[in-house]
Design a protein around this motif. Structure first.
Motif, PDB file in Angstrom:
ATOM      1  N   PRO A   1       0.838  -1.204   0.000  1.00 30.91           N
ATOM      2  CA  PRO A   1       0.000   0.000   0.000  1.00 30.91           C
ATOM      3  C   PRO A   1       0.877   1.261   0.000  1.00 30.91           C
ATOM      4  O   PRO A   1       1.949   1.271   0.606  1.00 30.91           O
TER       5      PRO A   1
ATOM      6  N   ALA B   1      -5.277  -2.039  -1.223  1.00 28.40           N
ATOM      7  CA  ALA B   1      -5.245  -0.658  -0.758  1.00 28.40           C
ATOM      8  C   ALA B   1      -6.100   0.220  -1.654  1.00 28.40           C
ATOM      9  O   ALA B   1      -6.504  -0.194  -2.732  1.00 28.40           O
ATOM     10  N   GLN B   2      -6.319   1.429  -1.230  1.00 27.57           N
ATOM     11  CA  GLN B   2      -7.134   2.453  -1.882  1.00 27.57           C
ATOM     12  C   GLN B   2      -8.611   2.160  -1.598  1.00 27.57           C
ATOM     13  O   GLN B   2      -9.145   1.115  -2.011  1.00 27.57           O
TER      14      GLN B   2
ATOM     15  N   ASN C   1     -10.898   0.835  -4.274  1.00 28.87           N
ATOM     16  CA  ASN C   1     -10.476  -0.512  -4.669  1.00 28.87           C
ATOM     17  C   ASN C   1     -10.913  -1.540  -3.630  1.00 28.87           C
ATOM     18  O   ASN C   1     -11.401  -2.622  -3.965  1.00 28.87           O
TER      19      ASN C   1
ATOM     20  N   LEU D   1      -5.849  -1.655 -10.616  1.00 27.45           N
ATOM     21  CA  LEU D   1      -6.680  -0.540 -10.149  1.00 27.45           C
ATOM     22  C   LEU D   1      -5.999   0.191  -8.984  1.00 27.45           C
ATOM     23  O   LEU D   1      -6.019   1.429  -8.918  1.00 27.45           O
ATOM     24  N   GLN D   2      -5.389  -0.568  -8.099  1.00 27.65           N
ATOM     25  CA  GLN D   2      -4.666   0.056  -6.978  1.00 27.65           C
ATOM     26  C   GLN D   2      -3.523   0.936  -7.472  1.00 27.65           C
ATOM     27  O   GLN D   2      -3.359   2.076  -7.026  1.00 27.65           O
TER      28      GLN D   2
ATOM     29  N   LEU E   1      -5.055   4.085  -9.090  1.00 28.44           N
ATOM     30  CA  LEU E   1      -5.607   5.045  -8.130  1.00 28.44           C
ATOM     31  C   LEU E   1      -4.495   5.818  -7.431  1.00 28.44           C
ATOM     32  O   LEU E   1      -4.666   6.996  -7.096  1.00 28.44           O
TER      33      LEU E   1
ATOM     34  N   TYR F   1       8.045   5.074  -4.260  1.00 25.24           N
ATOM     35  CA  TYR F   1       7.069   3.988  -4.149  1.00 25.24           C
ATOM     36  C   TYR F   1       6.904   3.263  -5.485  1.00 25.24           C
ATOM     37  O   TYR F   1       6.999   2.034  -5.559  1.00 25.24           O
TER      38      TYR F   1
END
Lengths: 234, 234
Positions: free
Chosen positions: A54, A68-69, A72, B95-96, B99, B146
Motif C-alpha cells: 500500500p 489498498a485504496q 479498490n 486498479l490500486q 488510483l 514507491y
C-alpha cells in the motif's frame, strides 16, 4: 473470511468508508491498529509483507491478498458483502460513484491542508481560509448537487437502485460535511433533501445504529479528514 | 466496438491516460470534442443522456454505456484492449496502481491550483510556490520512490509483470513530471532508473511512437495538469 483492516487509530478518516461496509454487512473483521497500534502497519507500508504494497492506509488483508485504496477495497468487498449489484456494468457504476466521493473527500481534506499534509493546520490557516471560501461557494454545491441529482435519477432512495456500499459512503460524506461545515450545509438543506434522507435511513439500519452507539465509532474530531474549524465555515 | 472519448480539447490532461490505452491497443475510437467541440460534452455533464452521468471529463461512451473517472475507464477497457491480466486479483492490483497514480496527478494539479481550480494560476501563485516547495521535497520523492520499488518488486520491467495500462500511465506520469519539474526530476534521476527506462520503452512501442509523432498528441502546455512554471521547480 476474517478481514483485517489497517488504518490510523484515533480518526475516522478514509478508513471509515471501509469500516461502514464491514459493519453494515456484519462481517468478521479486526481493526488491527486499534489492537496492536499504528506500528502494525509499518511492515506493509515498507514493502516487507507479501501482497500489493500500500502507498498509504487504509488497506485490507483478506487471506493472502493485501488491497489498498478505499475505492479498490470497496470494489473488492462489494460482492462478498453483498453490497453491490452483481452485474459488471453496475459494479462500474458503483466504482464511478465511489471515485467521485473520493474526489470530494480529497478536496475536503485539502481545505484544511492546502499547502502540505506534513504541516500543521495553523501553519497554513491563511491559505485554508481562502481555499475553503471558494469550496463552500463553488465545489460543495457542485458535488452535492451532482450526488442529489444522481440519487434522484436512480429513484431517490439508493445510489444504485438498491442498498450498496455507495449509500454507506454517501452517509459518511454527508455526516462529515455536516460536522465540518454546519453553516454551509444548513444553507444547502433544501437542495440536499434526498441525500439527507438517505443518511438518516442509513443511520437507522440496525448494524449501523449498533456500530455508531459502540466505542468502535470514533467521534469526528479535528485530527481527521472532516474537521470543524469555524473560520473555514464562513 | 468504436469507442467515443470525451475530453477537453487543447490539453492532454486526465484524458491522456485513456488516449494512451486506446492508441497503444490500436482501438477504434473518436476523440469527440476534438471533432465537434467541447460543447459536445455538455448534454452528458447535464445528465441529459442515458448512462451514468459524469461529474467531469474524461468519460467514455462504449455502446450504450457511459463511463467516467480515469481509473474506472481503464478498469473497464483493460480486458477488451488486452491491457490488464485477466485474473480478478490482478485487475485489483492494476486498479490500486492506477488510483495511486491518480492521487499523484491530483497533487500535481493542486501544486498550481492550491486554492481553487476556478481561479487563475496568477491569483494563487504565492500559495502555489509554497506548496510546490514541499511537494518537490517530500511528496515527489515519496511517490516516485514507491512506484520505483513497486516496479522493482514486479521484476523491474512492468508494473504487473507484463504490459498493461498501468505502464502506459506511468509513462505519462514520468513525462509529465519531467516537463513540469525538470530540475527536481534530474535530482531524482538516480533513484528513478526503472521508471525512466520503462517510460523510454513505452515511447518506442510502435503505436505509441506513431501517436506521439501524430497531431493527435497535444504538446504539454501551461493549460493542462502538468504545467511548467520555473518558480514551482525551485
Amino acid at each position: 473470511m476474517r478481514y483485517q483492516l489497517y488504518y490510523w487509530t484515533g480518526i475516522q478518516g478514509r478508513g471509515e468508508f471501509v469500516r461502514l461496509a464491514l459493519e453494515d454487512a456484519g462481517a468478521d473483521y479486526v481493526d488491527v491498529a486499534r489492537v496492536e497500534g499504528d506500528r502494525a502497519m509499518r511492515p506493509f507500508l515498507d514493502g516487507k509483507m507479501a501482497g500489493a504494497r500500500p502507498f498509504a492506509p487504509p488497506f485490507l488483508k483478506a487471506g493472502r491478498s493485501v488491497i489498498a485504496q478505499v475505492a479498490n477495497i470497496l470494489h473488492f468487498l462489494g460482492p462478498p458483502l453483498a453490497l453491490v449489484p452483481k452485474a459488471e456494468s453496475r459494479r462500474l457504476q458503483a466504482l464511478q460513484w465511489q471515485l467521485t466521493i473520493a474526489d470530494a473527500v480529497a478536496e475536503v481534506h485539502d481545505n484544511h491542508h492546502p499547502v502540505a499534509g506534513s504541516l500543521y493546520y495553523e501553519e497554513q490557516r491563511d491559505e485554508a481560509i481562502r481555499r475553503a471560501e471558494v469550496f463552500r461557494r463553488e465545489r460543495l454545491p457542485r458535488f452535492l448537487g451532482y450526488f442529489e441529482q444522481m440519487l434522484e435519477a436512480a429513484g431517490g432512495r439508493h445510489a444504485l437502485g438498491r442498498h450498496s456500499y455507495v449509500d454507506l459512503s454517501l452517509f459518511q460524506l454527508v455526516r462529515g460535511l455536516e460536522y465540518a461545515y454546519p453553516k454551509a450545509m444548513r444553507r444547502l438543506a433544501r437542495r440536499t433533501t434526498r441525500l439527507r434522507a438517505l443518511a438518516d435511513r442509513i443511520e437507522q439500519r440496525p448494524n449501523i445504529a449498533a456500530y455508531i452507539a459502540s466505542p468502535r465509532r470514533i467521534a469526528f474530531n479535528t485530527q481527521g479528514i472532516f474537521r470543524h474549524y469555524p473560520e473555514l465555515d464562513g
